[in-house]
Structures are given as C-alpha cells and as structure tokens.
Design a protein around this motif. Sequence first.
Motif, PDB file in Angstrom:
ATOM      1  N   SER A  19       0.868  -1.179   0.000  1.00  0.00           N
ATOM      2  CA  SER A  19       0.000   0.000   0.000  1.00  0.00           C
ATOM      3  C   SER A  19       0.902   1.225   0.000  1.00  0.00           C
ATOM      4  N   ILE A  20       0.722   2.081  -0.997  1.00  0.00           N
ATOM      5  CA  ILE A  20       1.558   3.279  -1.139  1.00  0.00           C
ATOM      6  C   ILE A  20       0.631   4.473  -1.378  1.00  0.00           C
ATOM      7  N   LYS A  21       0.886   5.557  -0.673  1.00  0.00           N
ATOM      8  CA  LYS A  21       0.057   6.753  -0.823  1.00  0.00           C
ATOM      9  C   LYS A  21       0.184   7.307  -2.247  1.00  0.00           C
ATOM     10  N   PRO A  22      -0.924   7.853  -2.768  1.00  0.00           N
ATOM     11  CA  PRO A  22      -0.929   8.344  -4.153  1.00  0.00           C
ATOM     12  C   PRO A  22       0.178   9.331  -4.488  1.00  0.00           C
ATOM     13  N   GLU A  23       0.539  10.217  -3.559  1.00  0.00           N
ATOM     14  CA  GLU A  23       1.596  11.194  -3.865  1.00  0.00           C
ATOM     15  C   GLU A  23       2.946  10.500  -4.053  1.00  0.00           C
ATOM     16  N   HIS A  24       3.176   9.425  -3.332  1.00  0.00           N
ATOM     17  CA  HIS A  24       4.421   8.673  -3.502  1.00  0.00           C
ATOM     18  C   HIS A  24       4.391   7.851  -4.787  1.00  0.00           C
ATOM     19  N   VAL A  25       3.215   7.317  -5.119  1.00  0.00           N
ATOM     20  CA  VAL A  25       3.062   6.608  -6.390  1.00  0.00           C
ATOM     21  C   VAL A  25       3.364   7.558  -7.546  1.00  0.00           C
ATOM     22  N   ALA A  26       2.865   8.779  -7.468  1.00  0.00           N
ATOM     23  CA  ALA A  26       3.125   9.768  -8.524  1.00  0.00           C
ATOM     24  C   ALA A  26       4.616  10.025  -8.666  1.00  0.00           C
ATOM     25  N   ASN A  27       5.332  10.101  -7.551  1.00  0.00           N
ATOM     26  CA  ASN A  27       6.782  10.310  -7.611  1.00  0.00           C
ATOM     27  C   ASN A  27       7.513   9.085  -8.161  1.00  0.00           C
ATOM     28  N   ILE A  28       7.004   7.894  -7.884  1.00  0.00           N
ATOM     29  CA  ILE A  28       7.582   6.687  -8.478  1.00  0.00           C
ATOM     30  C   ILE A  28       7.406   6.719  -9.993  1.00  0.00           C
ATOM     31  N   ILE A  29       6.211   7.016 -10.431  1.00  0.00           N
ATOM     32  CA  ILE A  29       5.917   7.060 -11.872  1.00  0.00           C
ATOM     33  C   ILE A  29       6.764   8.125 -12.567  1.00  0.00           C
ATOM     34  N   ALA A  30       6.949   9.273 -11.911  1.00  0.00           N
ATOM     35  CA  ALA A  30       7.729  10.368 -12.496  1.00  0.00           C
ATOM     36  C   ALA A  30       9.233  10.110 -12.460  1.00  0.00           C
ATOM     37  N   GLY A  31       9.655   9.070 -11.741  1.00  0.00           N
ATOM     38  CA  GLY A  31      11.076   8.754 -11.658  1.00  0.00           C
ATOM     39  C   GLY A  31      11.830   9.519 -10.584  1.00  0.00           C
ATOM     40  N   ARG A  32      11.118  10.295  -9.770  1.00  0.00           N
ATOM     41  CA  ARG A  32      11.762  11.037  -8.684  1.00  0.00           C
ATOM     42  C   ARG A  32      11.999  10.152  -7.467  1.00  0.00           C
ATOM     43  N   LYS A  33      11.253   9.079  -7.398  1.00  0.00           N
ATOM     44  CA  LYS A  33      11.337   8.160  -6.254  1.00  0.00           C
ATOM     45  C   LYS A  33      11.742   6.788  -6.786  1.00  0.00           C
ATOM     46  N   ILE A  34      13.003   6.442  -6.600  1.00  0.00           N
ATOM     47  CA  ILE A  34      13.482   5.134  -7.049  1.00  0.00           C
ATOM     48  C   ILE A  34      13.751   4.202  -5.869  1.00  0.00           C
ATOM     49  N   PHE A  35      13.411   4.682  -4.668  1.00  0.00           N
ATOM     50  CA  PHE A  35      13.497   3.854  -3.468  1.00  0.00           C
ATOM     51  C   PHE A  35      12.153   3.906  -2.749  1.00  0.00           C
ATOM     52  N   GLU A  36      11.654   2.754  -2.383  1.00  0.00           N
ATOM     53  CA  GLU A  36      10.449   2.664  -1.564  1.00  0.00           C
ATOM     54  C   GLU A  36      10.893   2.295  -0.154  1.00  0.00           C
ATOM     55  N   PHE A  37      10.600   3.177   0.795  1.00  0.00           N
ATOM     56  CA  PHE A  37      11.072   3.003   2.169  1.00  0.00           C
ATOM     57  C   PHE A  37      10.058   2.226   2.998  1.00  0.00           C
TER      58      PHE A  37
END
Length: 139
Positions: A6-24
């Motif tokens: 389960s990941i919050k939508p704002e973090h999902v958006a950052n994953i999709i955009a490539g800004r978030k390449i680590f899931e903590f």
Amino acid sequence: MRVLLSIKPEHVANIIAGRKIFEFRRRLFARRDIKTVLIYATMPVGRFVGEFDIETILEEDPEALWSKTKFGSGISKDFYDSYFAGRTTAYALKICNLRIFHEPVRPLDVIDDFTPPQSYMYVAGQGVDIRRGAQLSLL
C-alpha cells in the motif's frame, strides 16, 4: 512470489515520475524470495496501478540509509526523519523495471474480499497479468 504494498498516491506519482526510485519501509517482509511488488495506490485512488521488480534491498540505520538514497528518495528529509523516528533500522527497496498499468485495476476484480494491507501482503501468481482479469490469491 509477489508482495502487495500500500503506497500513498503522492508517492506513487513520484515513483511514476522517476523522482522516487526507493520505496522506504519500517519493517520488511520476512520472505526473501520476493522479486516483484504490486503497487496498490491507497485512497482516494484505491487501485492497483502497476508493479516493479526489486533490484536490491538496503538495510541500514536511518541516517546511513538516507545518505545512500536521498538522491532518489522522492521525499523530503523532514518526512523521512518523521517516518523513521525512533527506529534503529530502516529499509529501502530499489525500484527497477517499473511497469505502470494502462488502466488501473480495481482490487475486488482480481482478489475476492480484498482489504488493503497496512503494510504488505503476499500475493501468489508471479507473472500473472492482472490487467487481463487474472485472479490473484493472497497467502
């Protein structure tokens, strides 16, 4: 074997955009044969939006982990510190081979009696394409 996160939508958006390449994560799943993460975007989205493979799992004290992952964290240091407050160990899943579904999938269409996990749940069906309506089972 897959794990559903389960990941919050704002973090999902950052994953999709490539800004978030680590899931903590504050705690990690016990099984070590997990290779793929199924992404459940929490409410108000409430859908499976994609999946990714785990390139590696980092385990460090929070400050050391931040030093290694801040460039691809997709979050602020204040948010990170708040998330890991009081913890002596922090985990980061390095995202690779991100696959975003063309159409997000309603969980109840593929998992009977679905309830979003607080943290994670194991999902049988590695390689099963839920975009084609394949049923998944929880372990």
